[in-house]
Design a protein around this motif. Structure first.
Motif, PDB file in Angstrom:
ATOM      1  N   LEU A  28      30.735-109.815 -33.115  1.00 38.17           N
ATOM      2  CA  LEU A  28      30.069-108.866 -32.404  1.00 38.17           C
ATOM      3  C   LEU A  28      28.639-108.353 -33.327  1.00 38.17           C
ATOM      4  CD1 LEU A  28      32.514-106.415 -30.465  1.00 38.17           C
ATOM      5  CD2 LEU A  28      30.848-108.064 -29.800  1.00 38.17           C
ATOM      6  N   LEU A  29      28.819-108.141 -34.420  1.00 37.38           N
ATOM      7  CA  LEU A  29      28.028-107.748 -35.312  1.00 37.38           C
ATOM      8  C   LEU A  29      26.929-108.644 -35.684  1.00 37.38           C
ATOM      9  CD1 LEU A  29      29.803-104.795 -37.718  1.00 37.38           C
ATOM     10  CD2 LEU A  29      28.259-104.509 -35.940  1.00 37.38           C
ATOM     11  N   SER A  30      27.473-110.045 -35.948  1.00 38.13           N
ATOM     12  CA  SER A  30      26.014-111.046 -36.511  1.00 38.13           C
ATOM     13  C   SER A  30      25.566-111.058 -35.073  1.00 38.13           C
ATOM     14  CB  SER A  30      26.935-112.061 -36.756  1.00 38.13           C
ATOM     15  OG  SER A  30      27.828-112.742 -36.015  1.00 38.13           O
ATOM     16  N   ASN A  31      26.005-111.126 -34.099  1.00 35.08           N
ATOM     17  CA  ASN A  31      25.279-111.364 -32.770  1.00 35.08           C
ATOM     18  C   ASN A  31      24.249-110.234 -32.505  1.00 35.08           C
ATOM     19  OD1 ASN A  31      26.424-113.947 -31.967  1.00 35.08           O
ATOM     20  ND2 ASN A  31      28.001-112.751 -30.621  1.00 35.08           N
ATOM     21  N   SER A  32      24.758-109.039 -32.801  1.00 34.95           N
ATOM     22  CA  SER A  32      23.948-107.911 -32.481  1.00 34.95           C
ATOM     23  C   SER A  32      22.687-108.173 -33.581  1.00 34.95           C
ATOM     24  CB  SER A  32      24.721-106.527 -32.679  1.00 34.95           C
ATOM     25  OG  SER A  32      23.841-105.544 -32.868  1.00 34.95           O
ATOM     26  N   PHE A  33      23.080-108.136 -34.890  1.00 35.89           N
ATOM     27  CA  PHE A  33      22.107-108.310 -35.972  1.00 35.89           C
ATOM     28  C   PHE A  33      20.609-109.382 -35.643  1.00 35.89           C
ATOM     29  CE2 PHE A  33      25.229-106.116 -38.796  1.00 35.89           C
ATOM     30  CZ  PHE A  33      24.489-104.931 -38.804  1.00 35.89           C
ATOM     31  N   ARG A  34      21.470-110.512 -35.122  1.00 40.18           N
ATOM     32  CA  ARG A  34      20.618-111.659 -34.934  1.00 40.18           C
ATOM     33  C   ARG A  34      19.750-111.488 -33.677  1.00 40.18           C
ATOM     34  NH1 ARG A  34      24.411-115.523 -33.429  1.00 40.18           N
ATOM     35  NH2 ARG A  34      24.780-115.674 -35.906  1.00 40.18           N
ATOM     36  N   SER A  35      20.069-110.395 -32.939  1.00 39.25           N
ATOM     37  CA  SER A  35      19.000-110.304 -31.649  1.00 39.25           C
ATOM     38  C   SER A  35      18.115-109.242 -31.810  1.00 39.25           C
ATOM     39  CB  SER A  35      19.807-109.750 -30.315  1.00 39.25           C
ATOM     40  OG  SER A  35      20.530-108.283 -30.696  1.00 39.25           O
ATOM     41  N   VAL A  36      18.065-108.649 -33.184  1.00 39.35           N
ATOM     42  CA  VAL A  36      16.813-107.968 -33.571  1.00 39.35           C
ATOM     43  C   VAL A  36      15.649-108.972 -34.074  1.00 39.35           C
ATOM     44  CG1 VAL A  36      16.140-106.317 -35.407  1.00 39.35           C
ATOM     45  CG2 VAL A  36      18.225-106.358 -34.747  1.00 39.35           C
ATOM     46  N   PRO A  37      14.321-108.374 -33.361  1.00 39.26           N
ATOM     47  CA  PRO A  37      13.266-109.192 -33.391  1.00 39.26           C
ATOM     48  C   PRO A  37      12.926-109.481 -34.964  1.00 39.26           C
ATOM     49  CG  PRO A  37      12.859-107.520 -32.010  1.00 39.26           C
ATOM     50  CD  PRO A  37      14.383-107.363 -32.542  1.00 39.26           C
ATOM     51  N   THR A  38      12.695-110.878 -35.311  1.00 39.49           N
ATOM     52  CA  THR A  38      12.372-111.239 -36.780  1.00 39.49           C
ATOM     53  C   THR A  38      11.006-110.447 -37.214  1.00 39.49           C
ATOM     54  OG1 THR A  38      11.678-113.276 -35.756  1.00 39.49           O
ATOM     55  CG2 THR A  38      13.851-113.285 -36.840  1.00 39.49           C
ATOM     56  N   GLU A  39      10.226-110.175 -36.187  1.00 36.85           N
ATOM     57  CA  GLU A  39       8.892-109.437 -36.508  1.00 36.85           C
ATOM     58  C   GLU A  39       9.143-108.251 -37.287  1.00 36.85           C
ATOM     59  OE1 GLU A  39       9.534-110.346 -32.914  1.00 36.85           O
ATOM     60  OE2 GLU A  39       8.455-112.488 -33.390  1.00 36.85           O
ATOM     61  N   LEU A  40      10.005-107.524 -37.003  1.00 35.84           N
ATOM     62  CA  LEU A  40      10.531-106.303 -37.633  1.00 35.84           C
ATOM     63  C   LEU A  40      10.883-106.573 -39.132  1.00 35.84           C
ATOM     64  CD1 LEU A  40      12.799-104.268 -35.126  1.00 35.84           C
ATOM     65  CD2 LEU A  40      10.488-103.807 -35.873  1.00 35.84           C
ATOM     66  N   ARG A  41      11.631-107.609 -39.288  1.00 36.74           N
ATOM     67  CA  ARG A  41      12.072-108.005 -40.719  1.00 36.74           C
ATOM     68  C   ARG A  41      10.691-108.443 -41.574  1.00 36.74           C
ATOM     69  NH1 ARG A  41      15.901-110.411 -43.997  1.00 36.74           N
ATOM     70  NH2 ARG A  41      15.421-112.780 -43.929  1.00 36.74           N
ATOM     71  N   GLU A  42       9.839-109.336 -40.863  1.00 39.53           N
ATOM     72  CA  GLU A  42       8.661-109.587 -41.454  1.00 39.53           C
ATOM     73  C   GLU A  42       7.891-108.527 -41.812  1.00 39.53           C
ATOM     74  OE1 GLU A  42       8.195-112.792 -42.601  1.00 39.53           O
ATOM     75  OE2 GLU A  42      10.061-113.347 -41.851  1.00 39.53           O
ATOM     76  N   SER A  43       7.654-107.553 -40.951  1.00 44.88           N
ATOM     77  CA  SER A  43       6.784-106.590 -41.495  1.00 44.88           C
ATOM     78  C   SER A  43       7.206-105.601 -42.488  1.00 44.88           C
ATOM     79  CB  SER A  43       6.340-105.710 -39.837  1.00 44.88           C
ATOM     80  OG  SER A  43       7.538-105.129 -39.649  1.00 44.88           O
ATOM     81  N   ALA A  44       8.494-105.643 -42.357  1.00 42.70           N
ATOM     82  CA  ALA A  44       9.255-104.732 -43.201  1.00 42.70           C
ATOM     83  C   ALA A  44       9.030-105.368 -44.664  1.00 42.70           C
ATOM     84  CB  ALA A  44      10.576-104.420 -43.334  1.00 42.70           C
ATOM     85  N   ARG A  45       9.213-106.700 -44.674  1.00 36.83           N
ATOM     86  CA  ARG A  45       9.005-107.383 -46.124  1.00 36.83           C
ATOM     87  C   ARG A  45       7.545-107.466 -46.558  1.00 36.83           C
ATOM     88  NH1 ARG A  45      10.803-113.354 -45.569  1.00 36.83           N
ATOM     89  NH2 ARG A  45      12.853-112.460 -45.862  1.00 36.83           N
ATOM     90  N   CYS A  46       6.546-107.401 -45.699  1.00 43.29           N
ATOM     91  CA  CYS A  46       4.974-107.250 -46.077  1.00 43.29           C
ATOM     92  C   CYS A  46       4.961-105.758 -46.681  1.00 43.29           C
ATOM     93  CB  CYS A  46       4.382-107.592 -44.839  1.00 43.29           C
ATOM     94  SG  CYS A  46       4.150-109.265 -44.249  1.00 43.29           S
ATOM     95  N   ASP A  47       5.493-104.979 -45.967  1.00 40.86           N
ATOM     96  CA  ASP A  47       5.480-103.710 -46.662  1.00 40.86           C
ATOM     97  C   ASP A  47       6.235-103.468 -48.248  1.00 40.86           C
ATOM     98  OD1 ASP A  47       3.950-103.120 -44.548  1.00 40.86           O
ATOM     99  OD2 ASP A  47       5.603-101.953 -43.427  1.00 40.86           O
ATOM    100  N   GLY A  48       6.665-104.519 -48.546  1.00 40.94           N
ATOM    101  CA  GLY A  48       7.244-104.498 -49.785  1.00 40.94           C
ATOM    102  C   GLY A  48       8.840-103.929 -49.786  1.00 40.94           C
TER     103      GLY A  48
END
Lengths: 318, 298
Positions: B179-199
């Motif tokens: 359940l949790l891996s499905n749920s985490f996978r459905s989070v848009p990857t853009e959010l992750r990318e932008s967080a990474r750009c913010d360091g």
């Protein structure tokens, strides 16, 4: 592994920095799964391996060494041992009855209830909550409540006598009479299994395109016809899931038998799961731990086969 | 329902449609009555043992021996009071809270990390490892019951609450990871990318983006863990032997086997077990139902 473009929005980074990020991500991944893997290694892999090894040995749990006997525990249970084999056979027949009847009755009860719930709006969530209580409370407390209801001076006998159905009352209690004990337990199991079946059917019903139902209705189909000729075939995958879940539970679950009858009266509710449990924990100093383990693994194989058959049926019809 | 049928057919011209609409006007009402009747009857069946549980808990020592009438003649809270105080159910309640709380917390920590790794991160061996965890779903409890007890003994935690908490946590692994891996996978990857750009590092991203976004899934997992743990009987029974460590289900069983069992006391103890679960379920059932559906779909 191949989608590089989505991984790096910038075009500048050199290959080396990209690879460094990859390695870091992999290391983070390992660090994140480490607690789960450590726990799984000890509590999962070790116990499963130990259990399988034990099924090939004779041991009473107290002597320092096991006696390796190969597959003889399995053979003893299946046909070789003059005492164990007949017991396994009669317990197996009872288990088979439970495995066939509980899923069937659960479908027969859960499907119409879901259709009914899906038709109404007023009080729907209240009904759903009430129907779901048997599932969330499943355990010894509810089984004791049922035992209290079913005993000789219990509520069910009282009700039957006051409704003029005294001939159906059981003076020995529903669990005390050898002929009614197993059917009664099956009813209690179905009572506990209907909530999940109903919720799954309800989900399926809400996913059916309403134009299909409307078309059938315009053609003059009755509500009952729609239920049996339109909804039922469309929900076959859910029926397969409900049957699979309940077969597995009926095959391996023995808690209700342990708590409500402990196999009685006179062994009339003894099932394979309970036999395995008693061989492991209530056989004193007799070296039956390996037998218990072997019986558990045979149940595992049957469960896998059932899952396989069920998946095939499910695939062939979708 | 009736309204939708009428409006659906009314738009269609022609005598036939009108006739159908008319026919459903009267038979629709009958169908509604039948529907509500069926639902009410099953609601009574559903509540039947709970009603008797409450009734039994409120009867006194004499009345409980009479017969199975529902409404107590002299309802009393003294049985509940006695069970809670003199029979130590306050302590067992506390033990159950500790075991359930620790198991739930453990599951949330261990499997949200693992779920994030399986759902979002890429690392060699991810897929086979994931498959290995899920395969645990098919192993019957009875085959590992005895090995777990032997393992507890070897680790020196047999008879302790930690001894049951660890296998409880591990037991939820397949469902929680699924359940949790499905749920985490459905989070848009853009959010992750932008967080990474913010360091932001991986841990920061996990805590400040993924956990808050997937809160409904976490609540679902907490419920799907807490409720069965609260009710667990078989492993607890063969693991614990000191009354001071007992959880509620084992205390109830112990009550039945040691004292000459008084049905009103047993029902009072049962009520103490089911009441918190019912309250929790009624408050959070939305998450619970979603989780069950997700588990079967996945």
């Amino acid at each position: 592994v191949t989608d590089v473009t989505s991984e790096s929005p910038t075009t500048v980074p050199a290959a080396s920095s990209f690879r460094r990020r990859r390695v870091r991500e992999a290391l983070t991944g390992y660090a994140f799964v480490l607690p789960a893997v450590a726990l799984f290694g000890v509590m999962g892999v070790y116990t499963v391996g130990y259990g399988f090894a034990l099924s090939l040995a004779r041991w009473n749990g107290f002597t320092p060494n096991w006696t390796w006997v190969g597959f003889s525990n399995y053979l003893d249970l299946l046909y070789r041992d003059p005492i164990l084999a007949p017991e396994t056979r009669s317990d197996g027949i009872r288990t088979l009855v439970v495995v066939l009847v509980v899923p069937a009755l659960t479908v027969l009860g859960g499907f119409p209830l879901a259709v009914a719930l899906n038709r109404i709006r007023f009080l729907r969530s209240m009904f759903r909550t009430v129907f779901f209580l048997p599932y969330v409370t499943a355990g010894i407390a509810v089984f004791y409540a049922w035992t209290y209801v079913l005993q000789p001076t219990g509520s069910l006998n009282y009700l039957l006598r006051h409704l003029g159905l005294g001939s159906l009352a059981q003076p020995q209690g529903f669990l005390g009479n050898p002929t009614t004990a197993l059917p009664t337990l099956i009813v209690v199991m179905v009572w506990g299994a209907i909530p999940v079946a109903m919720i799954l059917y309800l989900t399926g019903l809400q996913a059916i395109d309403s134009s299909v139902i409307d078309a059938a209705r315009t053609d003059g189909a009755s509500g009952f016809r729609i239920m049996t000729a339109v909804m039922w075939p469309l929900l076959r995958p859910i029926t397969a899931a409900v049957i699979l879940l309940n077969m597995r539970e009926a095959l391996q679950g023995f808690q209700i038998f342990l708590i409500m009858t402990n196999g009685g009266p006179g062994g009339h509710t003894e099932v394979l799961g309970l036999e395995a449990y008693n061989l492991a924990f209530f056989n004193g100093l007799k070296p039956t731990l390996g037998l218990s383990s072997a019986l558990g693994w045979m149940l595992f194989v049957v469960a896998l086969l059932l899952a396989g058959v069920n998946l095939r049926v499910l695939r062939s019809r979708v | 329902m009736t309204a939708s049928i009428l409006s659906g057919t009314r738009t269609e011209p022609g005598e036939r449609a009108a006739r159908v609409a008319h026919a459903h006007g009267s038979s629709g009402r009958v169908a509604r009555v039948v529907t509500y009747l069926l639902l009410t009857v099953y609601a009574v069946i559903s509540l039947y043992p709970f009603a008797l549980m409450v009734s039994g808990a409120l009867k006194d020592d004499k009345e409980i021996l009479l017969d199975g009438h529902l409404i107590p003649h002299n309802p009393t809270l003294s049985t509940l009071n006695r069970t809670w105080n003199e029979l130590d159910f306050l302590r067992y309640f506390g033990n159950s809270l500790v075991v359930t709380g620790a198991t739930t917390l453990g599951v949330l920590v261990v499997y949200s990390l693992a779920g994030y790794a399986f759902g979002v991160l890429r690392f060699p061996g991810r897929r086979p490892l994931y498959g290995l965890f899920l395969s645990l779903l098919f192993v019957p409890g009875i085959t590992v019951l005895l090995p777990i007890v032997i393992l507890q003994q070897k680790l020196g935690i047999l008879g302790t609450q930690l001894g049951i908490i660890l296998p409880f946590i591990n037991g939820t692994a397949p469902l929680s990871i699924l359940l949790l891996s499905n749920s985490f996978r459905s989070v848009p990857t853009e959010l992750r990318e932008s967080a990474r750009c913010d360091g932001a590092g991986e841990l920061r991203t996990f805590f400040s983006i993924y956990l808050p976004t997937c809160r409904p899934a976490l609540v679902t997992i907490a419920l799907l863990t807490a409720i069965p743990t609260w009710n667990e009987y078989v492993l607890t029974r063969v693991s614990l032997n000191d009354t001071s460590t007992f959880t509620l289900p084992i205390a109830l069983q112990n009550l039945n086997s040691t004292v000459s069992p008084q049905e009103n006391v047993l029902m009072a103890a049962s009520l103490i077990i089911v009441l918190p679960v019912i309250i929790l379920f009624v408050l959070l059932q939305r998450y619970f139902v979603n989780g069950l559906q997700g588990a079967v779909k996945g």
